[in-house]
Write an enzyme that holds these catalytic residues in place. Structure first.
Site, PDB file in Angstrom:
ATOM      1  N   GLY A  16      38.305  37.255  27.698  1.00  0.00           N
ATOM      2  CA  GLY A  16      37.884  38.624  27.387  1.00  0.00           C
ATOM      3  C   GLY A  16      36.470  38.770  26.855  1.00  0.00           C
ATOM      4  CB  SER A  17      33.444  36.632  26.646  1.00  0.00           C
ATOM      5  OG  SER A  17      33.102  36.317  27.968  1.00  0.00           O
ATOM      6  CG  HIS A 119      32.455  36.556  41.834  1.00  0.00           C
ATOM      7  ND1 HIS A 119      33.711  35.999  41.724  1.00  0.00           N
ATOM      8  CD2 HIS A 119      31.727  35.687  42.576  1.00  0.00           C
ATOM      9  CE1 HIS A 119      33.747  34.864  42.379  1.00  0.00           C
ATOM     10  NE2 HIS A 119      32.553  34.634  42.895  1.00  0.00           N
ATOM     11  CD  GLU A 152      42.356  48.263  51.369  1.00  0.00           C
ATOM     12  OE1 GLU A 152      42.704  47.732  52.436  1.00  0.00           O
ATOM     13  OE2 GLU A 152      42.302  49.491  51.187  1.00  0.00           O
ATOM     14  CG  ASP A 155      35.478  37.525  44.244  1.00  0.00           C
ATOM     15  OD1 ASP A 155      35.806  38.284  43.320  1.00  0.00           O
ATOM     16  OD2 ASP A 155      35.808  36.326  44.281  1.00  0.00           O
TER      17      ASP A 155
HETATM   18  C1  GRF Z   1      33.778  35.510  34.013  1.00  0.00           C
HETATM   19  O1  GRF Z   1      33.020  34.384  34.384  1.00  0.00           O
HETATM   20  C2  GRF Z   1      33.802  36.539  35.113  1.00  0.00           C
HETATM   21  O2  GRF Z   1      32.613  36.568  35.854  1.00  0.00           O
HETATM   22  C3  GRF Z   1      34.938  36.049  35.978  1.00  0.00           C
HETATM   23  O3  GRF Z   1      35.895  35.557  35.081  1.00  0.00           O
HETATM   24  C4  GRF Z   1      35.258  35.156  33.866  1.00  0.00           C
HETATM   25  C5  GRF Z   1      35.931  35.938  32.778  1.00  0.00           C
HETATM   26  O4  GRF Z   1      35.456  35.564  31.507  1.00  0.00           O
HETATM   27  N1  GRF Z   1      35.427  37.107  36.829  1.00  0.00           N
HETATM   28  P1  GRF Z   1      35.832  36.469  30.251  1.00  0.00           P
HETATM   29  O5  GRF Z   1      37.355  36.552  30.216  1.00  0.00           O
HETATM   30  O6  GRF Z   1      35.199  37.817  30.428  1.00  0.00           O
HETATM   31  O7  GRF Z   1      35.290  35.731  29.079  1.00  0.00           O
END
Ligand code: GRF
Length: 220
Positions: A16-17, A119, A152, A155
């Site tokens: 969740g960062s 992504h 759909e 990425d």
């Molecule tokens: C991030 O690298 C994001 O780009 C990818 O998953 C990871 C999630 O990290 N989709 P966080 O949970 O937001 O820390």
């Protein structure tokens, strides 16, 4: 007439960062007047749920494992539960922030061009899991992150914003991911600020903001 503050719902499965970066930005009014109205997770153990509590963001758990028989997910039933929860939040935007499940076509259609994902690669390169490792394996000299609207396909969908970083000869997947993460946070915040505050059009697979040319491309 006063414009209503945009409502953002976030879907996260883990750490969740990126959600934290968005929650901090919303609290500081860095997303214009936008409000984060809910955090939804499919995993009970997701630290993102705790972050939601910290920021006073209502949190919702729709456990994907309850919709599985063995390894098979009842996609229709699970997505319908996710959709109902989201509908209740009346979101203008849905941000995927480390949400580790594909969204089914019906769900994507319900919120067409209102779902946003981040992504960790310069899409269209290196879709799917382990994007940083994929970039290293391909011998790339740079990589980055992409914020895009969700369609759909995995990425895929119109690019909102990309940021790039150099890959150093000594980089491992850990050092590269660690250097990329704060860039992701800044890029996601900036992308959501633009989406919440600036009129845009989708042109040739890119989100084109009024008065801004198109995709911003910043070298770190
Ligand atoms: C991030 O690298 C994001 O780009 C990818 O998953 C990871 C999630 O990290 N989709 P966080 O949970 O937001 O820390």
């Amino acid at each position: 007439m006063a414009v209503k503050p945009p409502r953002i719902a976030v879907l996260a499965s883990g750490r969740g960062s990126n959600f934290r970066a968005l929650a901090e930005a919303a609290a500081k009014k860095d997303l214009g007047s936008a409000e984060i109205v809910g955090l939804l997770s499919n995993k009970k153990s997701a630290p993102a749920l705790e972050i939601a509590k910290e920021f006073g963001v209502p949190n919702f758990l729709v456990e994907s494992k309850k919709f599985r028989t063995g390894k098979v997910l009842d996609r229709a039933a699970f997505d319908s539960e996710i959709r109902n929860t989201l509908m209740g939040l009346k979101p203008d935007w849905i941000c995927l922030a480390g949400y580790m499940l594909l969204l089914g076509p019906e769900l994507v259609k319900s919120f067409s061009n209102r779902i946003v994902n981040i992504h960790p690669s310069l899409l269209p390169k290196f879709k799917g899991l382990d994007a940083q490792q994929q970039a290293l394996d391909a011998g790339e000299r740079e990589t980055g992150c992409t914020v895009h609207l969700v369609n759909e396909e995995l990425d895929d969908g119109p690019t909102v914003l990309q940021s790039r970083i150099r890959i150093l000869p000594e980089d491992t997947v850990n050092t590269l991911s660690e250097r990329l993460l704060p860039v992701e946070h800044r890029t996601y915040v900036e992308a959501m600020r633009l989406l919440c505050t600036t009129p845009f059009q989708i042109v040739a697979g890119r989100v084109l903001f009024a008065g801004k040319g198109y995709v911003e491309d910043r070298a770190e």
